[in-house]
Design a protein around this motif. Structure first.
Motif, short mmCIF file in Angstrom:
data_model
loop_
_atom_site.label_atom_id
_atom_site.label_comp_id
_atom_site.label_asym_id
_atom_site.label_seq_id
_atom_site.Cartn_x
_atom_site.Cartn_y
_atom_site.Cartn_z
N LYS A 150 33.96 32.36 46.99
CA LYS A 150 34.03 33.82 46.97
C LYS A 150 33.71 34.30 45.56
N ASP A 151 33.34 35.57 45.43
CA ASP A 151 33.10 36.12 44.10
C ASP A 151 34.43 36.37 43.39
N ILE A 152 34.36 36.84 42.15
CA ILE A 152 35.56 37.03 41.34
C ILE A 152 36.55 37.98 42.01
N VAL A 153 36.07 39.11 42.50
CA VAL A 153 36.96 40.09 43.11
C VAL A 153 37.61 39.54 44.37
N LYS A 162 31.53 41.93 41.31
CA LYS A 162 31.00 41.29 42.51
C LYS A 162 29.52 40.96 42.30
N GLY A 163 28.97 41.38 41.15
CA GLY A 163 27.56 41.17 40.85
C GLY A 163 27.24 39.72 40.53
N ASP A 164 25.98 39.50 40.15
CA ASP A 164 25.48 38.15 39.94
C ASP A 164 26.20 37.38 38.84
N ALA A 204 43.58 27.32 34.70
CA ALA A 204 42.21 27.40 34.18
C ALA A 204 41.19 26.99 35.24
N ASP A 205 39.97 27.42 35.00
CA ASP A 205 38.81 26.93 35.74
C ASP A 205 38.82 27.18 37.24
N ILE A 206 39.18 28.38 37.66
CA ILE A 206 39.06 28.74 39.07
C ILE A 206 37.62 29.21 39.27
N GLU A 207 36.81 28.35 39.81
CA GLU A 207 35.38 28.66 39.95
C GLU A 207 35.16 29.62 41.12
N THR A 208 34.26 30.56 40.90
CA THR A 208 33.87 31.53 41.91
C THR A 208 32.35 31.48 42.05
N VAL A 245 33.91 32.33 36.61
CA VAL A 245 35.15 31.56 36.55
C VAL A 245 36.30 32.48 36.16
N ILE A 246 37.48 32.17 36.70
CA ILE A 246 38.70 32.91 36.36
C ILE A 246 39.66 31.95 35.67
N HIS A 247 40.25 32.45 34.57
CA HIS A 247 41.35 31.74 33.91
C HIS A 247 42.54 32.69 34.00
N VAL A 248 43.63 32.24 34.59
CA VAL A 248 44.82 33.08 34.78
C VAL A 248 45.62 33.08 33.48
N ILE A 249 46.00 34.29 33.02
CA ILE A 249 46.79 34.42 31.81
C ILE A 249 48.12 35.13 32.10
N ASP A 250 49.09 34.89 31.21
CA ASP A 250 50.44 35.39 31.45
C ASP A 250 50.75 36.73 30.75
#
Length: 161
Positions: free
Chosen positions: A26-29, A55-57, A140-144, A148-153
């Motif tokens: 899925k995309d980032i969103v 949601k873009g490229d 870290a490193d949730i690929e879309t 990529v998404i890195h979750v921060i606190d």
């Protein structure tokens, strides 16, 4: 016999199609929405009219604060930022959480800086885990499909101009 073969072929095709779509990222969103821990971030991205962009490229690297990170801000901050008259400030904060390109954790070096879409730099510190400014990377490193998404606190705030 022909009927069994046709049934087996149809079943195999259906399974292969299901497997192909299950593997699609899925995309980032959509990834953030599906996680269920980024409701505030998703609401903010929507209020800032950044959904189509994310949601873009891409590719984009997003340092995504959790709902708990937003809740840790002073009382009333999120509600104030979501008001239409504060859209520019909200955009500045959200784009400070985005870096152009796909930056995986293995690409990071200690004390490096990265230019955000906002135009200001963030600092990456690897001395005690991974920190983006003062926020710790908790996943870290949730690929879309578009980055990529890195979750921060914590919510990171751009420098005041």
């Amino acid at each position: 016999m022909l009927r069994k073969t046709l049934f087996a072929l149809t079943a195999a095709t259906a399974l292969a199609t299901t497997a192909a779509f299950a593997g699609a990222k899925k995309d980032i969103v959509d990834t953030a929405v599906g996680a269920g821990t980024f409701e505030t971030l998703v609401a903010a991205v929507s209020a800032a009219d950044l959904v189509d962009t994310l949601k873009g490229d891409g590719p984009f690297t997003v340092f995504a604060p959790t709902d708990e990170a937003f809740a840790a801000l002073p009382e009333g901050t999120v509600e104030n930022l979501l008001k239409p008259e504060n859209k520019d400030q909200l955009i500045a904060i959200l784009t400070y959480h985005v870096v152009a390109g796909k930056v995986m954790s293995t690409d990071l070096t200690d004390d490096m800086t990265a230019a955000t879409v906002n135009g200001s730099d963030i600092m990456i510190d690897l001395d005690d885990g991974v920190k983006i400014n003062e926020a710790s990377v908790i996943t870290a490193d949730i690929e879309t499909s578009n980055g990529v998404i890195h979750v921060i606190d914590a919510v990171i705030l751009p420098p005041q101009s």
